[in-house]
Design a protein around this motif. Sequence first.
Motif, PDB file in Angstrom:
ATOM      1  N   ILE A 146       0.770  -1.004  -0.063  1.00  0.00           N
ATOM      2  CA  ILE A 146      -0.024  -0.066  -0.477  1.00  0.00           C
ATOM      3  C   ILE A 146       0.569   0.936   0.152  1.00  0.00           C
ATOM      4  N   GLN A 147       1.919   1.245   1.002  1.00  0.00           N
ATOM      5  CA  GLN A 147       2.368   2.446   0.823  1.00  0.00           C
ATOM      6  C   GLN A 147       3.426   2.763  -0.560  1.00  0.00           C
ATOM      7  N   ASP A 148       4.238   1.685  -1.343  1.00  0.00           N
ATOM      8  CA  ASP A 148       4.119   1.415  -2.318  1.00  0.00           C
ATOM      9  C   ASP A 148       3.793   2.012  -3.919  1.00  0.00           C
ATOM     10  N   VAL A 149       3.014   1.979  -3.806  1.00  0.00           N
ATOM     11  CA  VAL A 149       1.583   2.406  -4.970  1.00  0.00           C
ATOM     12  C   VAL A 149       1.308   3.965  -4.332  1.00  0.00           C
ATOM     13  N   PHE A 150       1.076   3.952  -2.804  1.00  0.00           N
ATOM     14  CA  PHE A 150       0.441   5.576  -2.361  1.00  0.00           C
ATOM     15  C   PHE A 150       1.745   6.277  -3.034  1.00  0.00           C
ATOM     16  N   ASN A 151       3.095   5.633  -2.874  1.00  0.00           N
ATOM     17  CA  ASN A 151       4.559   6.438  -3.233  1.00  0.00           C
ATOM     18  C   ASN A 151       4.521   6.429  -4.730  1.00  0.00           C
ATOM     19  N   GLU A 152       3.939   5.546  -5.463  1.00  0.00           N
ATOM     20  CA  GLU A 152       4.024   5.690  -6.609  1.00  0.00           C
ATOM     21  C   GLU A 152       3.114   6.940  -7.653  1.00  0.00           C
ATOM     22  N   GLN A 208      -0.176  11.339  -0.666  1.00  0.00           N
ATOM     23  CA  GLN A 208       0.406  11.312   0.927  1.00  0.00           C
ATOM     24  C   GLN A 208      -1.084  10.635   2.043  1.00  0.00           C
ATOM     25  N   ILE A 209      -0.913   9.559   2.981  1.00  0.00           N
ATOM     26  CA  ILE A 209      -1.388   8.978   3.244  1.00  0.00           C
ATOM     27  C   ILE A 209      -1.373   9.630   4.734  1.00  0.00           C
ATOM     28  N   MET A 210      -2.367  10.091   5.293  1.00  0.00           N
ATOM     29  CA  MET A 210      -2.676  11.037   6.125  1.00  0.00           C
ATOM     30  C   MET A 210      -2.838  10.990   7.715  1.00  0.00           C
ATOM     31  N   SER A 211      -2.579   8.833   7.338  1.00  0.00           N
ATOM     32  CA  SER A 211      -2.921   8.755   9.265  1.00  0.00           C
ATOM     33  C   SER A 211      -1.536   9.395   9.825  1.00  0.00           C
ATOM     34  N   PRO A 212      -1.331   8.973  11.300  1.00  0.00           N
ATOM     35  CA  PRO A 212      -2.731   9.182  12.141  1.00  0.00           C
ATOM     36  C   PRO A 212      -3.379  10.418  12.092  1.00  0.00           C
ATOM     37  N   GLU A 225       4.716  17.790   0.033  1.00  0.00           N
ATOM     38  CA  GLU A 225       4.013  16.342   0.064  1.00  0.00           C
ATOM     39  C   GLU A 225       4.657  15.105   0.967  1.00  0.00           C
ATOM     40  N   LYS A 226       4.222  14.847   1.885  1.00  0.00           N
ATOM     41  CA  LYS A 226       4.679  13.643   2.683  1.00  0.00           C
ATOM     42  C   LYS A 226       4.926  12.333   1.828  1.00  0.00           C
ATOM     43  N   LYS A 239      13.999   7.047  -3.739  1.00  0.00           N
ATOM     44  CA  LYS A 239      14.545   6.579  -2.208  1.00  0.00           C
ATOM     45  C   LYS A 239      14.379   5.184  -1.638  1.00  0.00           C
ATOM     46  N   TRP A 240      12.873   4.412  -2.441  1.00  0.00           N
ATOM     47  CA  TRP A 240      12.283   3.217  -1.691  1.00  0.00           C
ATOM     48  C   TRP A 240      13.344   2.845  -0.778  1.00  0.00           C
ATOM     49  N   TYR A 241      14.511   2.145  -1.720  1.00  0.00           N
ATOM     50  CA  TYR A 241      15.441   0.864  -0.990  1.00  0.00           C
ATOM     51  C   TYR A 241      17.228   2.278  -0.482  1.00  0.00           C
ATOM     52  N   ALA A 242      16.649   2.929   0.024  1.00  0.00           N
ATOM     53  CA  ALA A 242      17.862   3.160   0.625  1.00  0.00           C
ATOM     54  C   ALA A 242      18.373   2.829   1.668  1.00  0.00           C
TER      55      ALA A 242
END
Length: 537
Positions: A495-501, A505-509, A518-519, A525-528
């Motif tokens: 889910i994080q990968d798809v939204f970053n693609e 931005q995921i608004m949680s929490p 944007e966060k 930078k996925w594999y820093a």
Amino acid sequence: MRSRALAMLVVVLGVLGSVASYAAQAPKTDDSPPAELKVANRSIMVLRATLLGEVPALRAKRAKTVITEALEDMDDLTVTLDPVQNSYLVLLGAKRAFIVSPNDVDTLEYASVRQAAEGAAENLRRVVAETQEARSLHLMFKALGAAALATFIYCLLLWGMAWLRRSLLKQLPDLMHRHAQTLKVGRVQIIDANYLYPLVTRLLWLLRWLVVLLLTYEWLGFVLSRFPYTRPWGESLNNYLLDVARYLLEGIIGAIPGLGVAVAIFFIARGATAFSRRVLRRMATPGTFSWLNHETLQPTTRLTSLAIWLFALAMAYPYLPGAGTDAFKGLSVLIGLMISLGASSVVGQAAAGLILTYTRTLRPGEFVRIGEYEGTVTELGMFTTRIRTGLGEVLTLPNSMITNSVTKNYSRTVQGAGYVVDTTVTIGYDTPWRQVEAMLLEAARRTAGILRDPVPQVFQTALSDFYPEYRLVAQAIPSQPRPRAELLSVLHGNIQDVFNEYGVQIMSPHYFADPQEEKCVPRDKWYAAPAQPPKEP
């Protein structure tokens, strides 16, 4: 002169007989304790009545003096009885030894005064015979020879028993190892000789001392019975052993009918249990009863068997040996009290287990959430339920806790074998909800173990002040997927990968204000470090 003396003796005896008769017919007016008349270590009789103002103790003392003087003066004495109305004079030669009155008779021991007097006379005859025997040097040497022979046999038996014990202890290890190897079920040895040897040696030690005590008891009784003075002790020892053996034999014989009834009840209960098992198995066929199926068949069979055996125990209880004794009744009350005080929680757990079984709230293999605990049900018992969490932990939960909490079953509504996987994310209102649903479905498709049939679904569960809430619901099967915790971890990562693609931005929490940037995490930078990219297949 001789005829005159005889006439005077008859008159005196008549007067004494009248007085004794009057005293015997008169009721007791005192509470004097009874006294035992004992001569030469042998009991003659127990005197209980007060005659001519003499209490039983004084009567016994006078009678003992008369008998002792008569035995010292003459050797050949005869014991006779002279009835005087309701009483009897016991004569030792020409002397009056004592009087037996009706008040001296124990009705529990003798049926009449004459029977009591004859018993006392027979005991006195034994005293006379034993006194003559004690004065015979030939008979005493004969008794010493018999005692010496008995002592020799006793020592020989003790030595033979010790030799036999030593021989058995030498051969016991070889015998045990040889026969223990043959006692097997399949390839599993039932008895280990190393553990059996101490038990057998203790049993042999106990048997040895039992035989030693029995031989010593018999030797002591035989030796004491050879001599006149100690003969009453030897007779009492022999009589005690015979009384104990007779009591045990009578108890065993008397218990046989009751044991027969109890055994018959046991076989009837066994047959009823087998019959009920077959009937319940037939009733569990599909379409017969809704509450009885292959899941509830086993507990129902156990409960039915338990009820039958409890009823059989209640019916057989009066026929068990010793069931009517106070000790048995007290033990039964104590056990019942202990069970009633200490088994309340156990009964509650068992009742909760039955509720879970017959309501079919849980089944082995289902994925559930009970309170704050989540995992796969591995065992559903009568008192506890075990679940295995996704982290590899095995939790044992009391059944009462399960019935008192909310249970969420992830496997009950799925198609086929498996469980439900769900997760919630919050996204801002500035992101199109259709895009959010498509990204969540894409993350579900990338997760290995989540089924495509049925198709995963996304629900908007709430429109909060700062963001809507989206809930992804999918189904996984336990054969292919990993445990639920591991699968959820992979799903959250996708889910994080798809939204970053897609730069969402995921608004949680929580969401307070729009940030300057944007966060999101760019793809480069996925594999820093120290993360490592997956290897190409």
